[in-house]
Design a protein around this motif. Sequence first.
Motif, PDB file in Angstrom:
ATOM      1  N   TRP A   1       0.832  -1.184   0.000  1.00  0.00           N
ATOM      2  CA  TRP A   1       0.000   0.000   0.000  1.00  0.00           C
ATOM      3  C   TRP A   1       0.878   1.250   0.000  1.00  0.00           C
ATOM      4  O   TRP A   1       2.013   1.228   0.471  1.00  0.00           O
ATOM      5  CB  TRP A   1      -0.878   0.062   1.261  1.00  0.00           C
ATOM      6  N   ALA A   2       0.330   2.342  -0.521  1.00  0.00           N
ATOM      7  CA  ALA A   2       0.924   3.670  -0.374  1.00  0.00           C
ATOM      8  C   ALA A   2      -0.106   4.528   0.342  1.00  0.00           C
ATOM      9  O   ALA A   2      -1.294   4.487   0.013  1.00  0.00           O
ATOM     10  CB  ALA A   2       1.268   4.266  -1.735  1.00  0.00           C
ATOM     11  N   GLY A   3       0.356   5.288   1.333  1.00  0.00           N
ATOM     12  CA  GLY A   3      -0.619   6.017   2.133  1.00  0.00           C
ATOM     13  C   GLY A   3      -0.072   7.271   2.776  1.00  0.00           C
ATOM     14  O   GLY A   3       1.108   7.611   2.634  1.00  0.00           O
ATOM     15  N   SER A   4      -0.956   7.948   3.477  1.00  0.00           N
ATOM     16  CA  SER A   4      -0.596   9.177   4.176  1.00  0.00           C
ATOM     17  C   SER A   4      -1.279   9.213   5.529  1.00  0.00           C
ATOM     18  O   SER A   4      -2.360   8.643   5.715  1.00  0.00           O
ATOM     19  CB  SER A   4      -1.002  10.407   3.352  1.00  0.00           C
ATOM     20  N   LEU A   5      -0.630   9.905   6.470  1.00  0.00           N
ATOM     21  CA  LEU A   5      -1.180  10.147   7.795  1.00  0.00           C
ATOM     22  C   LEU A   5      -1.387  11.650   7.936  1.00  0.00           C
ATOM     23  O   LEU A   5      -0.446  12.422   7.759  1.00  0.00           O
ATOM     24  CB  LEU A   5      -0.218   9.658   8.884  1.00  0.00           C
ATOM     25  N   LEU A   6      -2.600  12.053   8.220  1.00  0.00           N
ATOM     26  CA  LEU A   6      -2.934  13.470   8.337  1.00  0.00           C
ATOM     27  C   LEU A   6      -3.447  13.755   9.739  1.00  0.00           C
ATOM     28  O   LEU A   6      -4.341  13.065  10.237  1.00  0.00           O
ATOM     29  CB  LEU A   6      -4.002  13.851   7.307  1.00  0.00           C
ATOM     30  N   ASP A   7      -2.863  14.774  10.380  1.00  0.00           N
ATOM     31  CA  ASP A   7      -3.299  15.183  11.715  1.00  0.00           C
ATOM     32  C   ASP A   7      -4.563  16.033  11.574  1.00  0.00           C
ATOM     33  O   ASP A   7      -4.520  17.154  11.058  1.00  0.00           O
ATOM     34  CB  ASP A   7      -2.185  15.991  12.394  1.00  0.00           C
ATOM     35  N   ILE A   8      -5.695  15.498  12.004  1.00  0.00           N
ATOM     36  CA  ILE A   8      -6.981  16.215  11.892  1.00  0.00           C
ATOM     37  C   ILE A   8      -7.475  16.652  13.269  1.00  0.00           C
ATOM     38  O   ILE A   8      -8.676  16.848  13.462  1.00  0.00           O
ATOM     39  CB  ILE A   8      -8.038  15.336  11.193  1.00  0.00           C
ATOM     40  N   THR A   9      -6.533  16.811  14.214  1.00  0.00           N
ATOM     41  CA  THR A   9      -6.921  17.191  15.583  1.00  0.00           C
ATOM     42  C   THR A   9      -7.684  18.499  15.591  1.00  0.00           C
ATOM     43  O   THR A   9      -8.733  18.619  16.250  1.00  0.00           O
ATOM     44  CB  THR A   9      -5.673  17.294  16.466  1.00  0.00           C
ATOM     45  N   GLU A  10      -7.178  19.512  14.879  1.00  0.00           N
ATOM     46  CA  GLU A  10      -7.847  20.816  14.879  1.00  0.00           C
ATOM     47  C   GLU A  10      -9.245  20.711  14.282  1.00  0.00           C
ATOM     48  O   GLU A  10     -10.180  21.352  14.754  1.00  0.00           O
ATOM     49  CB  GLU A  10      -7.017  21.831  14.101  1.00  0.00           C
ATOM     50  N   ARG A  11      -9.373  19.893  13.226  1.00  0.00           N
ATOM     51  CA  ARG A  11     -10.692  19.724  12.622  1.00  0.00           C
ATOM     52  C   ARG A  11     -11.664  19.064  13.595  1.00  0.00           C
ATOM     53  O   ARG A  11     -12.819  19.482  13.708  1.00  0.00           O
ATOM     54  CB  ARG A  11     -10.576  18.878  11.349  1.00  0.00           C
ATOM     55  N   LYS A  12     -11.199  18.040  14.306  1.00  0.00           N
ATOM     56  CA  LYS A  12     -12.059  17.360  15.271  1.00  0.00           C
ATOM     57  C   LYS A  12     -12.446  18.293  16.402  1.00  0.00           C
ATOM     58  O   LYS A  12     -13.594  18.279  16.877  1.00  0.00           O
ATOM     59  CB  LYS A  12     -11.354  16.121  15.825  1.00  0.00           C
ATOM     60  N   GLU A  13     -11.497  19.124  16.843  1.00  0.00           N
ATOM     61  CA  GLU A  13     -11.811  20.080  17.910  1.00  0.00           C
ATOM     62  C   GLU A  13     -12.831  21.100  17.426  1.00  0.00           C
ATOM     63  O   GLU A  13     -13.735  21.487  18.173  1.00  0.00           O
ATOM     64  CB  GLU A  13     -10.531  20.774  18.370  1.00  0.00           C
ATOM     65  N   LEU A  14     -12.678  21.556  16.173  1.00  0.00           N
ATOM     66  CA  LEU A  14     -13.646  22.503  15.622  1.00  0.00           C
ATOM     67  C   LEU A  14     -15.023  21.859  15.513  1.00  0.00           C
ATOM     68  O   LEU A  14     -16.043  22.487  15.841  1.00  0.00           O
ATOM     69  CB  LEU A  14     -13.182  22.976  14.244  1.00  0.00           C
ATOM     70  N   GLU A  15     -15.066  20.597  15.064  1.00  0.00           N
ATOM     71  CA  GLU A  15     -16.345  19.895  14.994  1.00  0.00           C
ATOM     72  C   GLU A  15     -16.986  19.802  16.371  1.00  0.00           C
ATOM     73  O   GLU A  15     -18.199  19.988  16.513  1.00  0.00           O
ATOM     74  CB  GLU A  15     -16.142  18.497  14.403  1.00  0.00           C
ATOM     75  N   ALA A  16     -16.154  19.501  17.390  1.00  0.00           N
ATOM     76  CA  ALA A  16     -16.686  19.395  18.749  1.00  0.00           C
ATOM     77  C   ALA A  16     -17.243  20.733  19.219  1.00  0.00           C
ATOM     78  O   ALA A  16     -18.301  20.791  19.864  1.00  0.00           O
ATOM     79  CB  ALA A  16     -15.596  18.897  19.698  1.00  0.00           C
ATOM     80  N   ARG A  17     -16.518  21.832  18.879  1.00  0.00           N
ATOM     81  CA  ARG A  17     -17.010  23.159  19.282  1.00  0.00           C
ATOM     82  C   ARG A  17     -18.313  23.505  18.564  1.00  0.00           C
ATOM     83  O   ARG A  17     -19.219  24.111  19.156  1.00  0.00           O
ATOM     84  CB  ARG A  17     -15.952  24.223  18.998  1.00  0.00           C
ATOM     85  N   LEU A  18     -18.419  23.119  17.289  1.00  0.00           N
ATOM     86  CA  LEU A  18     -19.646  23.390  16.549  1.00  0.00           C
ATOM     87  C   LEU A  18     -20.813  22.591  17.122  1.00  0.00           C
ATOM     88  O   LEU A  18     -21.935  23.104  17.232  1.00  0.00           O
ATOM     89  CB  LEU A  18     -19.446  23.052  15.066  1.00  0.00           C
ATOM     90  N   VAL A  19     -20.552  21.333  17.468  1.00  0.00           N
ATOM     91  CA  VAL A  19     -21.604  20.519  18.096  1.00  0.00           C
ATOM     92  C   VAL A  19     -22.025  21.138  19.418  1.00  0.00           C
ATOM     93  O   VAL A  19     -23.218  21.230  19.745  1.00  0.00           O
ATOM     94  CB  VAL A  19     -21.116  19.070  18.304  1.00  0.00           C
ATOM     95  N   HIS A  20     -21.016  21.577  20.201  1.00  0.00           N
ATOM     96  CA  HIS A  20     -21.316  22.215  21.487  1.00  0.00           C
ATOM     97  C   HIS A  20     -22.141  23.483  21.278  1.00  0.00           C
ATOM     98  O   HIS A  20     -23.121  23.728  21.996  1.00  0.00           O
ATOM     99  CB  HIS A  20     -20.022  22.548  22.213  1.00  0.00           C
ATOM    100  N   ALA A  21     -21.748  24.294  20.278  1.00  0.00           N
ATOM    101  CA  ALA A  21     -22.497  25.517  20.004  1.00  0.00           C
ATOM    102  C   ALA A  21     -23.921  25.195  19.575  1.00  0.00           C
ATOM    103  O   ALA A  21     -24.867  25.892  19.955  1.00  0.00           O
ATOM    104  CB  ALA A  21     -21.790  26.331  18.914  1.00  0.00           C
ATOM    105  N   GLY A  22     -24.075  24.117  18.794  1.00  0.00           N
ATOM    106  CA  GLY A  22     -25.417  23.707  18.391  1.00  0.00           C
ATOM    107  C   GLY A  22     -26.262  23.281  19.577  1.00  0.00           C
ATOM    108  O   GLY A  22     -27.457  23.601  19.647  1.00  0.00           O
ATOM    109  N   LYS A  23     -25.638  22.552  20.508  1.00  0.00           N
ATOM    110  CA  LYS A  23     -26.374  22.144  21.708  1.00  0.00           C
ATOM    111  C   LYS A  23     -26.787  23.355  22.529  1.00  0.00           C
ATOM    112  O   LYS A  23     -27.906  23.429  23.036  1.00  0.00           O
ATOM    113  CB  LYS A  23     -25.510  21.200  22.553  1.00  0.00           C
TER     114      LYS A  23
END
Length: 629
Positions: free
Chosen positions: A249-271
Amino acid sequence: MTDASPGPNASAARILIVDDDERNLLALSQVCEPVAGVVCVSSGRDALRQLLREDFAVILLDVFMPDLDGYETAALIRERAQSARIPIIFLSAVNKETEHLMRGYAMGAVDYVFKPVDPIVLRSKVSVFVDLFQMRRQLELSERRQASILRALPMAIYEVTEKDGLLLRRFHGGDLTRFLGDEAEAVSRNERAWEDWVHPDDRELLYSEPERGGDTVTVEYRWIGPGGARHHILDQRIATTKATGERRWAGSLLDITERKELEARLVHAGKIDALGQLTGGVAHDFNNLLAAILGGISILERRLELGEKELRVVEQMRHAATQGTELVRRLMAFARQQELSPSNVSPATLCESVAGLVTHTLGGSVTVKWDCPDLGLNLYVDRGQLELAVMNLIINARDAMPGGGEIGVEFARVENTPADKPMLCIRIADSGCGIPASKLAKVTEPFFTTKEMGKGTGLGLSMVSGFVDQSGGELRISSREGEGTTIELILPATESQVSNAPGEGDCSLSWLAGKNLLIIDDDDAVREILSEQFRDSGALIDGFASGLAALEAVRQRPDKYDYVLCDFAMPEMDGLETLQSIGQIAPSARGVLMSGNVTDSRLEKQVEVPVVRKPINLEALEEAFASVA
């Protein structure tokens, strides 16, 4: 050694010409200048020195020279890694025999040119190597550019072999150090495996996708770095070859920590937004109930002769209803929807008022150390909400220290703020049990509590967060489990003098005596209680359950009513529309809106009609009617 200036078509590529005859150097340079820049030297030693300084596309090397001949010079050029790959074209006027040619090729020559040189042939041969040099340079530049881009991205590139259910990764690019720090070299050398830091609960995800037989795999998993830093990783790879028992296989590892944190903040804001909408509706109905209860209590106190025991019961009823009003305020606070009335509050006054409120709730084992210096600034916030917020934080700190301790409350200027927007920091610190890192991000969510069941509502920090946010400030929380918690309220400040605290005022209704008051509310209980309460003051009351019914009464007697008190949220015609219509028929009647819902945007936008909140404060009602022209 002589240098020939590059011709008009020269590029970064350069040609090194080595010949002990100055006439040959001149002739050869004239032939090669249209192709690339030329550097001429007259000995093998000078050639070696020049090769230490720069790179060349090709070397034209005379075979017969004193001191070091061409063969010896070529051998030394090939020994150095820096120059070993540079093509060498031998120049010779004699020795065209196969034996001499083979010796030249053995020394690293790629071609022979015999003197006298044919300019067209030589220029053609040199051009080939110059073009190859330029292509190699462009390729290297592209590779460096790609490597720089990859290093700038939060990702790493790898190849992986899957065999017997195991993944053997080899990394080829990207910023592996971003993830692994000092351990990056060990992983690059395959001394450690990337999977060693994958969260134990997520390791199965790495192997479950390939079992489905697809050529592409996309997996998200948690990853804990060597220093304990937590990341979310997007792992994507595609099959490159297939063989029995083995896949590559050929692949990549991408750090999506900031994206996950932003998603969590958006979910929190929605709540928060959803809870705010729900809370606004609940508060409306609840405030109507409280208005009826508190108004009814006031009527009973005036109309009945109550004994001491009965008065205590009535007082407890009033206290319970008042607590209900406070609960609604707290609910609206965490929903960022309570009504704020900012004023200037000095740190010293705040310390004094809050100290008086919390002293009897701390117990003998917990003390508060107050540090309230004169900083030349006063807070500009809602005084009541600020006192409630600081009280909540002190009580939380007390609960975090069941064995006792000291709570520090400190005021300080916030540095590096704009001159026209000063800020003050209120810092509340304890040495209690602290907050686990896994819960720290959730402590401001409504109904989330770190306390034991039955010992916390989960509204305290939510209310504080909502109040600070709505005031234009910032809430900062730092905590380590077992070492205590520090909470900072960063709030707007001003150099203006402290405003006088609002007094209780005269809450009598004597100003209504003999006046005609029209009350409009679709809630029967609220309408009846208010009507009886105002009749006791000598007012003449008419009550209606809808705006349409009230309008009909006003049309019959346009000059009858002095005051109109109208609920905002009603079916068919809301309170604002009702008062506007009444104003057209009876312009002398003073109209005021009342509402138990603070979330309606129409109330926020309109400024022509005063609004009082349920349960109604009689002093606020008098001021509202007095403000109507």
